[in-house]
Design an enzyme around this catalytic site. Sequence first.
Site, PDB file in Angstrom:
ATOM      1  N   TYR A  56       0.858  -1.186   0.000  1.00 48.28           N
ATOM      2  CA  TYR A  56       0.000   0.000   0.000  1.00 48.28           C
ATOM      3  C   TYR A  56       0.895   1.236   0.000  1.00 48.28           C
ATOM      4  O   TYR A  56       1.507   1.597   0.988  1.00 48.28           O
ATOM      5  CB  TYR A  56      -0.919   0.017   1.214  1.00 48.28           C
ATOM      6  CG  TYR A  56      -1.866  -1.154   1.316  1.00 48.28           C
ATOM      7  CD1 TYR A  56      -2.097  -2.008   0.244  1.00 48.28           C
ATOM      8  CD2 TYR A  56      -2.546  -1.414   2.513  1.00 48.28           C
ATOM      9  CE1 TYR A  56      -2.970  -3.069   0.346  1.00 48.28           C
ATOM     10  CE2 TYR A  56      -3.428  -2.482   2.616  1.00 48.28           C
ATOM     11  CZ  TYR A  56      -3.629  -3.306   1.545  1.00 48.28           C
ATOM     12  OH  TYR A  56      -4.485  -4.375   1.660  1.00 48.28           O
ATOM     13  N   HIS A 124       0.491 -11.809   0.955  1.00 48.01           N
ATOM     14  CA  HIS A 124      -0.499 -10.939   0.309  1.00 48.01           C
ATOM     15  C   HIS A 124      -1.243 -11.641  -0.823  1.00 48.01           C
ATOM     16  O   HIS A 124      -2.447 -11.482  -0.983  1.00 48.01           O
ATOM     17  CB  HIS A 124       0.188  -9.678  -0.209  1.00 48.01           C
ATOM     18  CG  HIS A 124      -0.717  -8.507  -0.343  1.00 48.01           C
ATOM     19  ND1 HIS A 124      -0.278  -7.208  -0.217  1.00 48.01           N
ATOM     20  CD2 HIS A 124      -2.049  -8.418  -0.577  1.00 48.01           C
ATOM     21  CE1 HIS A 124      -1.299  -6.370  -0.383  1.00 48.01           C
ATOM     22  NE2 HIS A 124      -2.379  -7.084  -0.619  1.00 48.01           N
ATOM     23  N   PRO A 204     -15.888  -5.351   2.395  1.00 50.09           N
ATOM     24  CA  PRO A 204     -17.152  -5.898   2.907  1.00 50.09           C
ATOM     25  C   PRO A 204     -18.381  -5.126   2.429  1.00 50.09           C
ATOM     26  O   PRO A 204     -19.507  -5.592   2.615  1.00 50.09           O
ATOM     27  CB  PRO A 204     -16.989  -5.790   4.424  1.00 50.09           C
ATOM     28  CG  PRO A 204     -16.061  -4.637   4.618  1.00 50.09           C
ATOM     29  CD  PRO A 204     -15.095  -4.721   3.472  1.00 50.09           C
ATOM     30  N   LEU A 205     -18.144  -3.976   1.806  1.00 52.63           N
ATOM     31  CA  LEU A 205     -19.253  -3.186   1.259  1.00 52.63           C
ATOM     32  C   LEU A 205     -19.224  -3.165  -0.269  1.00 52.63           C
ATOM     33  O   LEU A 205     -19.788  -2.280  -0.904  1.00 52.63           O
ATOM     34  CB  LEU A 205     -19.215  -1.759   1.809  1.00 52.63           C
ATOM     35  CG  LEU A 205     -19.355  -1.656   3.330  1.00 52.63           C
ATOM     36  CD1 LEU A 205     -19.145  -0.226   3.795  1.00 52.63           C
ATOM     37  CD2 LEU A 205     -20.727  -2.169   3.776  1.00 52.63           C
ATOM     38  N   GLY A 206     -18.549  -4.163  -0.851  1.00 48.36           N
ATOM     39  CA  GLY A 206     -18.500  -4.220  -2.313  1.00 48.36           C
ATOM     40  C   GLY A 206     -17.900  -2.985  -2.932  1.00 48.36           C
ATOM     41  O   GLY A 206     -18.406  -2.465  -3.928  1.00 48.36           O
ATOM     42  N   ARG A 207     -16.786  -2.494  -2.321  1.00 46.65           N
ATOM     43  CA  ARG A 207     -16.119  -1.263  -2.764  1.00 46.65           C
ATOM     44  C   ARG A 207     -17.087  -0.082  -2.776  1.00 46.65           C
ATOM     45  O   ARG A 207     -17.052   0.768  -3.662  1.00 46.65           O
ATOM     46  CB  ARG A 207     -15.441  -1.468  -4.114  1.00 46.65           C
ATOM     47  CG  ARG A 207     -14.347  -2.507  -4.010  1.00 46.65           C
ATOM     48  CD  ARG A 207     -13.550  -2.713  -5.256  1.00 46.65           C
ATOM     49  NE  ARG A 207     -12.446  -3.618  -4.938  1.00 46.65           N
ATOM     50  CZ  ARG A 207     -12.560  -4.944  -4.827  1.00 46.65           C
ATOM     51  NH1 ARG A 207     -13.722  -5.508  -5.073  1.00 46.65           N
ATOM     52  NH2 ARG A 207     -11.545  -5.689  -4.483  1.00 46.65           N
ATOM     53  N   GLY A 208     -17.953  -0.069  -1.762  1.00 51.66           N
ATOM     54  CA  GLY A 208     -18.874   1.047  -1.583  1.00 51.66           C
ATOM     55  C   GLY A 208     -20.233   0.849  -2.220  1.00 51.66           C
ATOM     56  O   GLY A 208     -21.163   1.605  -1.948  1.00 51.66           O
ATOM     57  N   PHE A 209     -20.369  -0.168  -3.068  1.00 52.07           N
ATOM     58  CA  PHE A 209     -21.647  -0.337  -3.771  1.00 52.07           C
ATOM     59  C   PHE A 209     -22.784  -0.562  -2.781  1.00 52.07           C
ATOM     60  O   PHE A 209     -23.887  -0.018  -2.938  1.00 52.07           O
ATOM     61  CB  PHE A 209     -21.571  -1.511  -4.756  1.00 52.07           C
ATOM     62  CG  PHE A 209     -22.447  -1.328  -5.965  1.00 52.07           C
ATOM     63  CD1 PHE A 209     -21.897  -1.056  -7.200  1.00 52.07           C
ATOM     64  CD2 PHE A 209     -23.838  -1.403  -5.873  1.00 52.07           C
ATOM     65  CE1 PHE A 209     -22.698  -0.865  -8.324  1.00 52.07           C
ATOM     66  CE2 PHE A 209     -24.644  -1.226  -6.981  1.00 52.07           C
ATOM     67  CZ  PHE A 209     -24.073  -0.949  -8.212  1.00 52.07           C
ATOM     68  N   SER A 211     -23.211   0.577   0.060  1.00 54.29           N
ATOM     69  CA  SER A 211     -23.615   1.776   0.805  1.00 54.29           C
ATOM     70  C   SER A 211     -24.795   2.462   0.134  1.00 54.29           C
ATOM     71  O   SER A 211     -25.510   3.250   0.763  1.00 54.29           O
ATOM     72  CB  SER A 211     -22.444   2.758   0.907  1.00 54.29           C
ATOM     73  OG  SER A 211     -22.218   3.390  -0.356  1.00 54.29           O
TER      74      SER A 211
END
Length: 328
Positions: A56, A124, A204-209, A211
């Site tokens: 990162y 990784h 865990p949020l599907g890259r924000g989807f 939300s």
Amino acid sequence: MLPTRKLANLDVSAIGLGCWEFTGTAYGAADERESIDVIHRALDLGINFFDTAEAYGPFTNEELLGRVLKDQPRDQLVVATKFGFRHENGALIGADSRPEHIPVAVEGSLRRLQMDYIDLLYQHRVDFNVSIEDTVGAMGRLVEQGKVRCLGLSEAGGKTIRRAHAVHPIAALQSEYSLFERNLEPEIIPTLRELGIGLVPFAPLGRGFLSGVVKRAEEYSPDDWRHTDPRFQGDNFEANVATLRTVQILAAPKHVTPTQIALAWLLQKGPDIVPIPGTRSRLHLEEDVAAASVSLTPEDMTHLENAFAPGKVAGPRYNEARMKLVDR
């Protein structure tokens, strides 16, 4: 205060903090001051589990986290990092899990984190040019030396997990898992539970989807991961927005957000699951943590799982190049 869960002998907050977003390698440029504020707020809210990686940045994410955490009581933190890539001029140029490389990578992580040991060290990505037995053997020697407490794998397949665990106990698998991505359910999760290995879902949020606050791929900047995400593109986007409506409808009468429904679903899938949502917003962080107090009925769980059954989410999770790094 957040409840805790167990990953082997590690006591971790039920929700951890994924730190990838803090150094501009995921969703466009980041503001360091905001990132530092989020880490401090996470500590205030009871998060003790922080996830970073040498890749990162590369390297700058560990440096940032180390600067922020250096004055915190070390025995109250659980810090996870990852090795497994070669770097050249700031770019990843391939996998590297050679046994001779691993101690060098870990010394670098310890230096950047300003810590004497790493709580959870992940490979990784599986290096297909090095046997997992050799890799985990080298990782295990770092446990014997006191530089690492527990070992983990990331995006490893079932056979690899079994082979690794036979060499040294594996505490956790980090892999993508959410309502939006349930590829782990047929084989991987049963394998983890048979062996007593925890699951740390990233994205865990599907890259924000999940939300509900989403845009089409082309509306994100080119340095944002979602700009090339197949599930944010074209007809896939339209189909997935329609599926998302199930979460929004369930959230409204409970007076919670779609984000909280998605995280609550994960938490109720088992006490061995510790999601690590990432965010650059203190408000979003507080929203994430509040999900630990949301209760879903068995009927809610079934309704969500039917709506997001495998095959109902449109588009592959990664493009072809990224899928080549996944051991499936």
